[in-house]
Design a protein around this motif. Structure first.
Motif, mmCIF file in Angstrom:
data_model
loop_
_atom_site.group_PDB
_atom_site.id
_atom_site.type_symbol
_atom_site.label_atom_id
_atom_site.label_comp_id
_atom_site.label_asym_id
_atom_site.label_seq_id
_atom_site.Cartn_x
_atom_site.Cartn_y
_atom_site.Cartn_z
ATOM 1 N N PRO A 78 7.297 8.012 9.003
ATOM 2 C CA PRO A 78 8.182 8.796 7.491
ATOM 3 C C PRO A 78 7.022 7.295 6.534
ATOM 4 O O PRO A 78 6.273 6.440 7.008
ATOM 5 C CB PRO A 78 9.436 7.128 7.533
ATOM 6 N N SER A 79 6.819 8.055 4.834
ATOM 7 C CA SER A 79 5.774 6.737 4.532
ATOM 8 C C SER A 79 6.658 5.836 3.688
ATOM 9 O O SER A 79 7.464 6.197 4.206
ATOM 10 C CB SER A 79 5.320 7.516 3.220
ATOM 11 N N VAL A 80 6.065 4.056 3.794
ATOM 12 C CA VAL A 80 7.200 2.840 3.765
ATOM 13 C C VAL A 80 6.661 2.873 1.443
ATOM 14 O O VAL A 80 5.458 2.668 1.446
ATOM 15 C CB VAL A 80 5.926 1.967 4.276
ATOM 16 N N VAL A 81 7.846 2.981 1.216
ATOM 17 C CA VAL A 81 7.297 3.246 -0.356
ATOM 18 C C VAL A 81 7.095 1.588 -0.991
ATOM 19 O O VAL A 81 7.592 1.093 -0.108
ATOM 20 C CB VAL A 81 8.685 4.759 -0.950
ATOM 21 N N GLY A 82 6.206 1.932 -2.426
ATOM 22 C CA GLY A 82 6.264 0.906 -2.373
ATOM 23 C C GLY A 82 4.829 -0.026 -1.816
ATOM 24 O O GLY A 82 4.642 -1.374 -2.107
ATOM 25 N N GLU A 83 4.298 0.205 -0.753
ATOM 26 C CA GLU A 83 3.190 -0.540 -0.110
ATOM 27 C C GLU A 83 1.637 0.213 -0.744
ATOM 28 O O GLU A 83 1.377 1.258 -1.302
ATOM 29 C CB GLU A 83 2.998 0.357 1.190
ATOM 30 N N SER A 84 0.815 -1.266 -0.696
ATOM 31 C CA SER A 84 -0.398 -1.093 -0.526
ATOM 32 C C SER A 84 -1.322 -0.410 0.237
ATOM 33 O O SER A 84 -0.709 -0.571 0.715
ATOM 34 C CB SER A 84 -0.818 -2.432 -1.720
ATOM 35 N N VAL A 85 -2.722 -0.011 -0.127
ATOM 36 C CA VAL A 85 -3.490 0.790 0.710
ATOM 37 C C VAL A 85 -3.803 -1.112 1.403
ATOM 38 O O VAL A 85 -3.861 -1.010 2.837
ATOM 39 C CB VAL A 85 -4.983 1.555 0.045
ATOM 40 N N TYR A 86 -3.991 -2.090 0.522
ATOM 41 C CA TYR A 86 -4.440 -2.835 1.358
ATOM 42 C C TYR A 86 -3.453 -3.601 2.562
ATOM 43 O O TYR A 86 -3.379 -4.072 3.223
ATOM 44 C CB TYR A 86 -4.254 -4.302 0.587
ATOM 45 N N ASP A 87 -2.213 -3.314 2.180
ATOM 46 C CA ASP A 87 -0.366 -3.955 3.218
ATOM 47 C C ASP A 87 -0.673 -3.202 4.356
ATOM 48 O O ASP A 87 -0.790 -3.270 5.146
ATOM 49 C CB ASP A 87 0.608 -3.237 2.562
ATOM 50 N N SER A 88 -1.518 -1.494 3.988
ATOM 51 C CA SER A 88 -1.386 -0.385 5.489
ATOM 52 C C SER A 88 -2.569 -1.056 6.100
ATOM 53 O O SER A 88 -2.564 -0.928 7.313
ATOM 54 C CB SER A 88 -1.284 0.499 4.748
ATOM 55 N N LEU A 89 -3.457 -1.581 5.385
ATOM 56 C CA LEU A 89 -4.468 -1.820 6.411
ATOM 57 C C LEU A 89 -4.389 -3.079 7.117
ATOM 58 O O LEU A 89 -4.955 -3.510 8.413
ATOM 59 C CB LEU A 89 -5.951 -1.705 5.750
ATOM 60 N N LYS A 90 -3.835 -4.354 6.755
ATOM 61 C CA LYS A 90 -3.515 -5.117 7.492
ATOM 62 C C LYS A 90 -2.087 -5.058 8.531
ATOM 63 O O LYS A 90 -1.770 -6.004 9.380
ATOM 64 C CB LYS A 90 -3.175 -6.332 6.230
ATOM 65 N N SER A 91 -1.811 -4.278 8.241
ATOM 66 C CA SER A 91 -0.635 -3.685 8.854
ATOM 67 C C SER A 91 -0.099 -4.023 10.485
ATOM 68 O O SER A 91 -2.182 -3.832 11.187
ATOM 69 C CB SER A 91 0.386 -2.471 8.961
ATOM 70 N N ASN A 92 0.091 -4.957 11.319
ATOM 71 C CA ASN A 92 0.189 -4.449 13.130
ATOM 72 C C ASN A 92 1.129 -3.730 13.251
ATOM 73 O O ASN A 92 0.922 -2.901 14.967
ATOM 74 C CB ASN A 92 0.996 -5.815 13.339
ATOM 75 N N ASN A 93 1.501 -2.619 12.453
ATOM 76 C CA ASN A 93 2.833 -1.111 13.109
ATOM 77 C C ASN A 93 1.248 -0.536 13.815
ATOM 78 O O ASN A 93 1.081 -0.241 12.947
ATOM 79 C CB ASN A 93 2.983 -1.126 11.782
ATOM 80 N N ALA A 94 1.890 -0.060 15.208
ATOM 81 C CA ALA A 94 1.140 0.808 15.234
ATOM 82 C C ALA A 94 1.303 1.885 14.769
ATOM 83 O O ALA A 94 0.015 2.920 15.032
ATOM 84 C CB ALA A 94 1.826 0.539 16.991
ATOM 85 N N GLU A 95 2.088 2.934 14.222
ATOM 86 C CA GLU A 95 2.156 4.537 13.103
ATOM 87 C C GLU A 95 1.272 3.724 12.312
ATOM 88 O O GLU A 95 0.672 4.689 11.863
ATOM 89 C CB GLU A 95 3.627 4.198 12.901
ATOM 90 N N GLU A 96 1.606 2.699 11.281
ATOM 91 C CA GLU A 96 0.491 2.357 9.962
ATOM 92 C C GLU A 96 -1.172 2.472 10.766
ATOM 93 O O GLU A 96 -1.270 3.559 10.170
ATOM 94 C CB GLU A 96 0.812 1.561 10.136
ATOM 95 N N ARG A 97 -1.189 2.448 11.646
ATOM 96 C CA ARG A 97 -2.612 2.059 12.309
ATOM 97 C C ARG A 97 -3.171 3.700 12.581
ATOM 98 O O ARG A 97 -4.176 4.254 12.314
ATOM 99 C CB ARG A 97 -3.170 1.389 13.820
ATOM 100 N N GLN A 98 -1.818 4.222 13.356
ATOM 101 C CA GLN A 98 -2.210 6.206 13.806
ATOM 102 C C GLN A 98 -2.555 6.661 12.420
ATOM 103 O O GLN A 98 -3.458 7.500 12.265
ATOM 104 C CB GLN A 98 -1.236 6.763 14.362
ATOM 105 N N VAL A 99 -2.300 6.472 11.438
ATOM 106 C CA VAL A 99 -2.202 7.185 9.647
ATOM 107 C C VAL A 99 -3.688 6.358 9.483
ATOM 108 O O VAL A 99 -4.167 7.238 8.782
ATOM 109 C CB VAL A 99 -0.763 6.804 8.717
ATOM 110 N N ASN A 100 -3.785 5.561 9.312
ATOM 111 C CA ASN A 100 -5.085 5.073 8.836
ATOM 112 C C ASN A 100 -6.456 5.909 9.361
ATOM 113 O O ASN A 100 -7.234 5.501 8.470
ATOM 114 C CB ASN A 100 -4.823 3.625 8.880
ATOM 115 N N ASP A 101 -6.130 5.722 10.858
ATOM 116 C CA ASP A 101 -7.186 6.068 11.877
ATOM 117 C C ASP A 101 -7.227 7.900 11.418
ATOM 118 O O ASP A 101 -8.147 8.619 11.252
ATOM 119 C CB ASP A 101 -6.724 6.813 12.976
ATOM 120 N N LEU A 102 -6.472 8.441 11.206
ATOM 121 C CA LEU A 102 -5.901 9.863 10.571
ATOM 122 C C LEU A 102 -7.309 9.619 9.058
ATOM 123 O O LEU A 102 -8.016 11.196 8.751
ATOM 124 C CB LEU A 102 -4.600 10.545 10.359
ATOM 125 N N ALA A 103 -6.700 8.938 8.565
ATOM 126 C CA ALA A 103 -6.993 9.212 7.092
ATOM 127 C C ALA A 103 -8.269 8.269 6.894
ATOM 128 O O ALA A 103 -9.376 9.451 6.166
ATOM 129 C CB ALA A 103 -6.364 7.898 6.354
#
Length: 110
Positions: A78-103
């Motif tokens: 699931p996507s986090v509404v209201g999150e910026s690219v910079y927020d997602s890149l700083k995230s320690n969340n494993a799922e967000e890291r997976q999403v960024n790796d695929l991106a």
């Protein structure tokens, strides 16, 4: 939808327009408009899938956001509404890291 390996193969074959072509192939509607506090989001429902991108962001940032939101769809995270690219890149969340790796794979495949 495609699985992760199919998406990576598609990106490698269609670089440098991988995210745009992937969205078109999956019949995902892409809309751009001014968004406050976020770079984009994805909605999925019975009528289809739509990705909204912040038109005020730079072209490179919008492109990464498109790839990022496609990552959410392809990985079923699931996507986090209201999150910026910079927020997602700083995230320690494993799922967000997976999403960024695929991106990253969609934008610059090995």
């Amino acid at each position: 939808m495609m699985d992760l390996d199919e998406a990576k193969q598609f990106a490698a074959q269609n670089f440098p327009k991988g995210p745009e072509k992937l969205a078109a192939r999956l019949e995902i509607e892409i809309r751009e408009s001014a968004l406050i506090g976020c770079d984009g989001w994805v909605l999925s429902g019975p009528a289809g899938v739509m990705i909204r991108l912040n038109s005020a962001a730079s072209p490179a940032r919008r492109r990464f956001t498109l790839a990022h939101e496609l990552g959410h769809l392809l990985l079923g995270i699931p996507s986090v509404v209201g999150e910026s690219v910079y927020d997602s890149l700083k995230s320690n969340n494993a799922e967000e890291r997976q999403v960024n790796d695929l991106a990253a794979e969609l934008l610059l495949p090995e």
